[in-house]
Structure formats: structure tokens, C-alpha cells
Scaffold this motif. Structure first.
Motif, PDB file in Angstrom:
ATOM      1  N   LYS A   1       0.831  -1.194   0.000  1.00  0.00           N
ATOM      2  CA  LYS A   1       0.000   0.000   0.000  1.00  0.00           C
ATOM      3  C   LYS A   1       0.869   1.250   0.000  1.00  0.00           C
ATOM      4  O   LYS A   1       0.678   2.167  -0.781  1.00  0.00           O
ATOM      5  N   ASN A   2       1.838   1.292   0.890  1.00  0.00           N
ATOM      6  CA  ASN A   2       2.737   2.442   0.987  1.00  0.00           C
ATOM      7  C   ASN A   2       4.136   1.990   1.356  1.00  0.00           C
ATOM      8  O   ASN A   2       4.324   0.907   1.928  1.00  0.00           O
ATOM      9  N   VAL A   3       5.114   2.832   1.058  1.00  0.00           N
ATOM     10  CA  VAL A   3       6.496   2.606   1.464  1.00  0.00           C
ATOM     11  C   VAL A   3       6.960   3.826   2.238  1.00  0.00           C
ATOM     12  O   VAL A   3       6.772   4.960   1.790  1.00  0.00           O
ATOM     13  N   TYR A   4       7.573   3.587   3.398  1.00  0.00           N
ATOM     14  CA  TYR A   4       8.109   4.662   4.237  1.00  0.00           C
ATOM     15  C   TYR A   4       9.606   4.453   4.389  1.00  0.00           C
ATOM     16  O   TYR A   4      10.086   3.319   4.476  1.00  0.00           O
ATOM     17  N   MET A   5      10.354   5.565   4.450  1.00  0.00           N
ATOM     18  CA  MET A   5      11.788   5.492   4.674  1.00  0.00           C
ATOM     19  C   MET A   5      12.205   6.573   5.661  1.00  0.00           C
ATOM     20  O   MET A   5      11.564   7.619   5.770  1.00  0.00           O
ATOM     21  N   TRP A   6      13.295   6.308   6.361  1.00  0.00           N
ATOM     22  CA  TRP A   6      13.875   7.303   7.268  1.00  0.00           C
ATOM     23  C   TRP A   6      15.313   6.910   7.594  1.00  0.00           C
ATOM     24  O   TRP A   6      15.780   5.855   7.220  1.00  0.00           O
ATOM     25  N   GLY A   7      16.017   7.809   8.298  1.00  0.00           N
ATOM     26  CA  GLY A   7      17.425   7.603   8.601  1.00  0.00           C
ATOM     27  C   GLY A   7      18.278   8.632   7.897  1.00  0.00           C
ATOM     28  O   GLY A   7      17.823   9.748   7.620  1.00  0.00           O
ATOM     29  N   THR A   8      19.504   8.278   7.587  1.00  0.00           N
ATOM     30  CA  THR A   8      20.429   9.192   6.923  1.00  0.00           C
ATOM     31  C   THR A   8      20.565   8.821   5.455  1.00  0.00           C
ATOM     32  O   THR A   8      20.937   7.697   5.121  1.00  0.00           O
ATOM     33  N   SER A   9      20.247   9.782   4.599  1.00  0.00           N
ATOM     34  CA  SER A   9      20.412   9.585   3.160  1.00  0.00           C
ATOM     35  C   SER A   9      21.757  10.152   2.737  1.00  0.00           C
ATOM     36  O   SER A   9      22.037  11.340   2.919  1.00  0.00           O
ATOM     37  N   LYS A  10      22.600   9.294   2.197  1.00  0.00           N
ATOM     38  CA  LYS A  10      23.900   9.711   1.681  1.00  0.00           C
ATOM     39  C   LYS A  10      24.063   9.123   0.297  1.00  0.00           C
ATOM     40  O   LYS A  10      23.884   7.926   0.101  1.00  0.00           O
TER      41      LYS A  10
ATOM     42  N   PRO B   1       0.684   5.996   9.928  1.00  0.00           N
ATOM     43  CA  PRO B   1      -0.747   6.180  10.203  1.00  0.00           C
ATOM     44  C   PRO B   1      -1.396   4.962  10.856  1.00  0.00           C
ATOM     45  O   PRO B   1      -1.046   3.819  10.553  1.00  0.00           O
ATOM     46  N   GLU B   2      -2.372   5.210  11.740  1.00  0.00           N
ATOM     47  CA  GLU B   2      -3.031   4.133  12.473  1.00  0.00           C
ATOM     48  C   GLU B   2      -3.792   3.182  11.557  1.00  0.00           C
ATOM     49  O   GLU B   2      -3.990   2.021  11.891  1.00  0.00           O
ATOM     50  N   GLY B   3      -4.229   3.660  10.401  1.00  0.00           N
ATOM     51  CA  GLY B   3      -4.982   2.812   9.494  1.00  0.00           C
ATOM     52  C   GLY B   3      -4.122   1.869   8.673  1.00  0.00           C
ATOM     53  O   GLY B   3      -4.646   1.103   7.858  1.00  0.00           O
ATOM     54  N   GLU B   4      -2.809   1.896   8.874  1.00  0.00           N
ATOM     55  CA  GLU B   4      -1.891   1.040   8.125  1.00  0.00           C
ATOM     56  C   GLU B   4      -1.125   0.132   9.080  1.00  0.00           C
ATOM     57  O   GLU B   4      -0.851   0.493  10.222  1.00  0.00           O
ATOM     58  N   LYS B   5      -0.762  -1.041   8.600  1.00  0.00           N
ATOM     59  CA  LYS B   5       0.072  -1.948   9.372  1.00  0.00           C
ATOM     60  C   LYS B   5       1.323  -2.286   8.574  1.00  0.00           C
ATOM     61  O   LYS B   5       1.280  -2.429   7.351  1.00  0.00           O
ATOM     62  N   VAL B   6       2.443  -2.374   9.251  1.00  0.00           N
ATOM     63  CA  VAL B   6       3.715  -2.665   8.598  1.00  0.00           C
ATOM     64  C   VAL B   6       3.732  -4.118   8.154  1.00  0.00           C
ATOM     65  O   VAL B   6       3.410  -5.027   8.928  1.00  0.00           O
ATOM     66  N   ALA B   7       4.085  -4.339   6.895  1.00  0.00           N
ATOM     67  CA  ALA B   7       4.129  -5.690   6.332  1.00  0.00           C
ATOM     68  C   ALA B   7       5.554  -6.230   6.255  1.00  0.00           C
ATOM     69  O   ALA B   7       5.778  -7.438   6.394  1.00  0.00           O
ATOM     70  N   SER B   8       6.532  -5.350   6.005  1.00  0.00           N
ATOM     71  CA  SER B   8       7.922  -5.779   5.923  1.00  0.00           C
ATOM     72  C   SER B   8       8.823  -4.603   6.246  1.00  0.00           C
ATOM     73  O   SER B   8       8.399  -3.437   6.195  1.00  0.00           O
ATOM     74  N   MET B   9      10.071  -4.898   6.572  1.00  0.00           N
ATOM     75  CA  MET B   9      11.019  -3.832   6.924  1.00  0.00           C
ATOM     76  C   MET B   9      12.424  -4.258   6.538  1.00  0.00           C
ATOM     77  O   MET B   9      12.731  -5.455   6.456  1.00  0.00           O
ATOM     78  N   SER B  10      13.260  -3.268   6.284  1.00  0.00           N
ATOM     79  CA  SER B  10      14.656  -3.519   5.936  1.00  0.00           C
ATOM     80  C   SER B  10      15.514  -2.475   6.617  1.00  0.00           C
ATOM     81  O   SER B  10      15.239  -1.274   6.530  1.00  0.00           O
ATOM     82  N   CYS B  11      16.552  -2.931   7.302  1.00  0.00           N
ATOM     83  CA  CYS B  11      17.457  -2.037   8.029  1.00  0.00           C
ATOM     84  C   CYS B  11      18.831  -2.013   7.370  1.00  0.00           C
ATOM     85  O   CYS B  11      19.487  -3.056   7.255  1.00  0.00           O
ATOM     86  N   GLY B  12      19.263  -0.843   6.925  1.00  0.00           N
ATOM     87  CA  GLY B  12      20.632  -0.664   6.484  1.00  0.00           C
ATOM     88  C   GLY B  12      21.474  -0.202   7.656  1.00  0.00           C
ATOM     89  O   GLY B  12      21.010  -0.145   8.793  1.00  0.00           O
ATOM     90  N   TRP B  13      22.708   0.144   7.379  1.00  0.00           N
ATOM     91  CA  TRP B  13      23.540   0.638   8.464  1.00  0.00           C
ATOM     92  C   TRP B  13      23.021   1.969   9.004  1.00  0.00           C
ATOM     93  O   TRP B  13      23.076   2.232  10.188  1.00  0.00           O
ATOM     94  N   ALA B  14      22.486   2.803   8.109  1.00  0.00           N
ATOM     95  CA  ALA B  14      22.068   4.131   8.557  1.00  0.00           C
ATOM     96  C   ALA B  14      20.744   4.578   7.963  1.00  0.00           C
ATOM     97  O   ALA B  14      20.402   5.748   8.064  1.00  0.00           O
ATOM     98  N   HIS B  15      19.989   3.680   7.338  1.00  0.00           N
ATOM     99  CA  HIS B  15      18.689   4.051   6.802  1.00  0.00           C
ATOM    100  C   HIS B  15      17.746   2.849   6.836  1.00  0.00           C
ATOM    101  O   HIS B  15      18.186   1.694   6.907  1.00  0.00           O
ATOM    102  N   VAL B  16      16.447   3.151   6.803  1.00  0.00           N
ATOM    103  CA  VAL B  16      15.408   2.146   7.011  1.00  0.00           C
ATOM    104  C   VAL B  16      14.326   2.287   5.955  1.00  0.00           C
ATOM    105  O   VAL B  16      14.027   3.407   5.500  1.00  0.00           O
TER     106      VAL B  16
END
Length: 463
Positions: free
Chosen positions: A60-69, A441-456
Motif C-alpha cells: 500500500k505504501n512505502v516509508y523510509m527514514w534515517g540518513t540519506s547519503k 498512520p493508524e490505518g496502516e500496518k507494517v508488512a515488511s522492513m529492511s534495516c541498512g547501516w544508517a537508513h530504514v
């Protein structure tokens, strides 16, 4: 540096002609391969059945955060990506300290992947383009589309993006053409690997040296490869790859038959075969031969393997307690386990269902929904995260000095060092216990996740 001679170990492996309905322990998502034929399929007879999986709907959606380099987070696709809303911007590095949704509308995604002109026109050839999965690595990001095409961005200092030796980095996504759809990407600090839906493995990047260790690409030599190169030895040995992890100078592979293979530098016991000599080819971790391994995970210089009985074995470097096997009186920079060792302590008698590893720490989820972590010189044995006992944890991921945990309701929690914004808590402070990430958002549930060294990155679905 000594190098191990290759031992085919064919008696432990089935021919590709006899493998049918292979298990897919590692797949939390799925792709349908097109009618094209890879080199491995060509080597099999018509009755063989390489591993394939059912198609899935795009997230449904993709979210990202952390440090972009160097573009590891596509900040131009972030919704409302202003300086005040996206975090701190400084030179090439941009810190996004809370989850931000990517604009995946057709025009925006096409423009990002194929150029602004293509994005404006839409392009008939890519009418159905959709983002399926995002893989965050040490210093790069891999984007896999619904049709299995893979694009990469980030640092290519050691060839770890597979975009050729002429480019040292790229902030614009570059397509890595393969004969079959990509199912998974593992982007390491010096080399990387792509796993296709047909069970083939492609590696690229730094091939090693006598000083650092040789053979991490599993190609049977010490050459570096600037572009994705098929690991032919797996085909010759009749193996399908089910999962892969790229460490500093070593690689760990799980086959569809539950066998664990390693190659590369043998320093600090990271190959799991007692000797510290390097291996140019992928070879079985012999002590795991009797185990039905369902998952693997790995960090900078260590590996974990989970068997079908819910027991974890660990091997490699243990200087920060990342193996979870204890360290006696204190930390030792030379601490290691050269053979797989069962992780006991608080996990003894428990059934582990998920494992994850970061740079120098690891985590596990048990069948009753408990989360355990260890390493980072915090604890040398599995430690129960008691603040999450109110909910049932079902999955976990680790980056460099941080951990994300997913509960059965699709809520995400984070803990660790937040300097790079990876905790997603609108802060760069440290959190010693898991805290709910409220930016999704409360209406969404996380389906998968990926962790890099400094970004998600994480994908969500509607509840």
C-alpha cells in the motif's frame, strides 16, 4: 593468506534435476518469474522445477527514514520533504528522523527511475510499474519492482552496487539487468549479491586480497567483478539459493534444502569450519550439515543460523558479544567462535521463530512473541526486552547499533542509537528500550522492513 581447496561435497547435495517444490523459508514477499530462461534453467532438463513463488500485490505504501547519503533515501519522492518536515540537511547527508511516505504515483516513480521526461509522459512500456520491495544495505539501496527489475543507488566505492567500475557512486537509480526477476538483494560494505526467483545467485564488487581475505564473491578466484556475475559453482553442484548475506569480506548462503554455505575470508572464524583459511568457493558449514536450517542472518563478521527446531547457532567474531554465547569475564577484541555454537542462556528451552543481525549485534523472536537482543557490548547473552511483554512480537530487523521489532498488529518499535535518525522517533537520541514509532498512520500496518547501516525502509498495508 592460505586458501582452502574446493571440496565439491556433492554427496550432500541433490542434483537440480531432482529438486521439485523446493521450500521458500526466506520469502516474506513473492514474485512471479516471466517466461525467460536463465542459464541454470537451461542446464536442467524439462522436468526440473526451479523454485518459484506466487505473485503478490504491491504494498500500500512505502516509508523510509534515517540518513540519506548519495541518494540512499530518495528524498525527492518523500511526501512534504521540506527541511522542517524531513529532518536535518547537511551537505550530501540528509537526516530524516521520522517515517516519511514515498510518492509512488505512476508519474513520480517513473520519473525517479527512468528520468523526468519519462515520468511526465508515463511511457507505454512501464504503465504497470510498481515498487515491490526496498532493501537497505551498508551504503546503498536496492529497489525491486513488481516485475523483478532491480535498481540501485548509493556508494559504489568498491563496486558494491554492480554498476561498473567507472562510477564510484550514484544518486540516480541504475538498473541491473538480469535474465530472471530479482527476489532479494544483500548490499554489503564491499560487495553485494542478488538472488533471483529461479534460485540463482549473482555477486559483484570487491573480490578480496591477501590482507583482507579472498573469495567473498564465491567465483573461485580473487577477481573483483564490477557487474553482477552468476555464481556457476552453485549450478554445478545442483544447488538453489534460498537466502544470502554479505558481510565485510565473507558471504553466507542458505540453500533450498536447508544447507548453509560460506566463502571468503576465514579470519575470526567467520566461515564456521574451524580453520581460518580463506575459501574461494561456497562450501558447506560442516557442523550444520545435520541441521535443517530455515533462516540465516549475519553482521559485519559473524553469522547466525536458525534450525527447524527453533535453535540458533552462531559463529564468527564475538568482540562485542554479538554471538550471544557469553564472553566470560569481559570483552576481548579477538574473541571468536570458529565453529557453530548453540546460543543458550535465556533462549534455552524456547522456540525461536525469527532471527536478525546488525553490524555487531543480533536479535531473536520466540514463538510466544518475546524479543531478545544481544551484542553492541551491552549484553553478551540474549536479553529479554521486558517492555514489550504487553504485545506479541512477530518479526525483527537490525542495522548498525539499532533494532526494529514488529508486533502482530503491524506496529513498529525501535531501540538503539539514534544518531543517524534510524529510530524514526523524530529524534537522534539513544533509546535503551523499544519505543513505538508513531509516524506511521493508524490505518496502516507494517508488512515488511529492511534495516541498512544508517537508513530504514518499510512497506505497509491497510488494516
Amino acid at each position: 593468506m592460505m586458501i582452502a581447496n574446493r571440496t565439491a561435497a556433492l554427496s550432500f547435495r541433490r542434483s537440480r534435476q531432482t529438486v521439485t517444490n523446493a521450500p521458500h523459508y526466506y520469502r516474506s514477499y513473492s514474485l512471479t518469474a516471466p517466461a525467460t530462461t536463465s542459464s541454470s534453467a537451461a542446464a536442467s532438463d524439462a522436468s526440473s522445477s526451479p523454485p518459484r513463488v506466487q505473485s503478490s500485490k504491491p504494498p500500500k505504501n512505502v516509508y523510509m527514514w534515517g540518513t540519506s547519503k548519495k541518494g540512499t533515501i530518495p528524498t525527492n519522492l518523500l511526501q512534504e520533504a521540506t527541511e522542517s518536515s524531513a529532518g536535518m540537511f547537511s551537505g550530501d547527508e540528509k537526516i530524516v528522523d521520522h517515517p516519511m511516505r514515498l510518492d509512488l504515483e505512476k508519474g513520480a516513480l517513473n520519473g525517479y527511475l527512468f528520468g523526468e521526461d519519462k515520468g511526465k509522459s508515463g511511457g507505454d512500456d512501464d504503465d504497470d510499474v510498481c515498487l515491490e520491495k526496498v532493501y537497505c544495505g551498508a551504503s546503498g539501496t536496492a529497489i525491486v519492482l513488481g516485475d523483478g527489475r532491480c535498481f540501485v543507488v548509493g556508494s559504489n566505492k568498491n563496486g558494491e552496487l554492480g554498476i561498473g567500475s567507472a562510477k564510484k557512486d550514484t544518486s540516480k537509480p541504475i538498473h541491473l539487468p538480469l535474465p530472471d526477476p530479482v527476489a532479494k538483494a544483500s548490499l554489503g560494505p564491499n560487495f553485494s549479491a542478488l538472488l533471483t526467483t529461479t534460485g540463482d545467485l549473482y555477486t559483484f564488487g570487491y573480490g578480496g586480497s591477501r590482507l583482507n581475505g579472498m573469495g567473498c564473491l564465491g567465483q573461485g578466484n580473487t577477481d573483483s567483478h564490477p557487474t553482477p556475475t552468476l555464481v556457476n559453482s552453485l549450478i554445478e553442484d545442483g544447488c538453489y539459493a534460498a537466502d544470502v548475506h554479505c558481510g565485510e569480506y565473507s558471504m553466507t548462503v542458505l540453500t533450498t534444502e536447508g544447507e548453509v554455505l560460506t566463502c571468503g575470508s576465514g579470519a575470526y572464524g567467520r566461515l564456521g569450519n574451524l580453520e581460518t583459511i580463506d575459501q574461494l568457493y561456497l562450501e558447506p558449514v560442516e557442523l550444520m550439515g545435520a541441521e535443517d536450517v530455515t533462516q540465516i542472518a549475519g553482521g559485519f563478521a559473524f553469522s547466525l543460523a536458525l534450525n527447524s527446531g527453533g535453535i540458533i547457532h552462531a559463529w564468527g567474531r564475538n568482540n562485542e558479544g554479538q554471538l550471544g554465547t557469553g564472553m566470560g569475564l569481559g570483552a576481548d577484541m579477538y574473541a571468536m567462535e570458529s565453529l557453530p555454537r548453540e546460543i543458550e542462556g535465556n533462549l534455552q528451552g524456547r522456540n525461536v521463530t525469527r532471527i536478525a543481525a546488525g553490524h555487531s549485534h543480533a536479535a531473536a523472536v520466540t514463538s510466544d512473541g518475546a524479543l531478545f537482543t544481544w551484542g553492541m557490548n551491552d549484553t553478551h547473552e540474549p536479553k529479554l526486552q521486558t517492555t514489550l511483554l504487553h504485545t506479541k512480537i512477530v518479526d525483527v530487523a537490525c542495522g548498525q547499533n539499532y533494532t526494529l521489532a514488529l508486533d502482530e498488529e503491524g506496529r513498529l518499535y525501535s531501540m538503539g542509537k539514534g544518531k543517524t535518525g534510524v529510530l524514526g522517533l523524530a529524534s537522534t537520541k539513544v533509546s535503551n528500550q523499544p519505543i513505538l514509532i508513531e509516524g506511521i498512520p493508524e490505518g496502516e500496518k507494517v508488512a515488511s522492513m529492511s534495516c541498512g547501516w544508517a537508513h530504514v525502509a518499510c512497506t505497509t498495508e491497510l488494516k
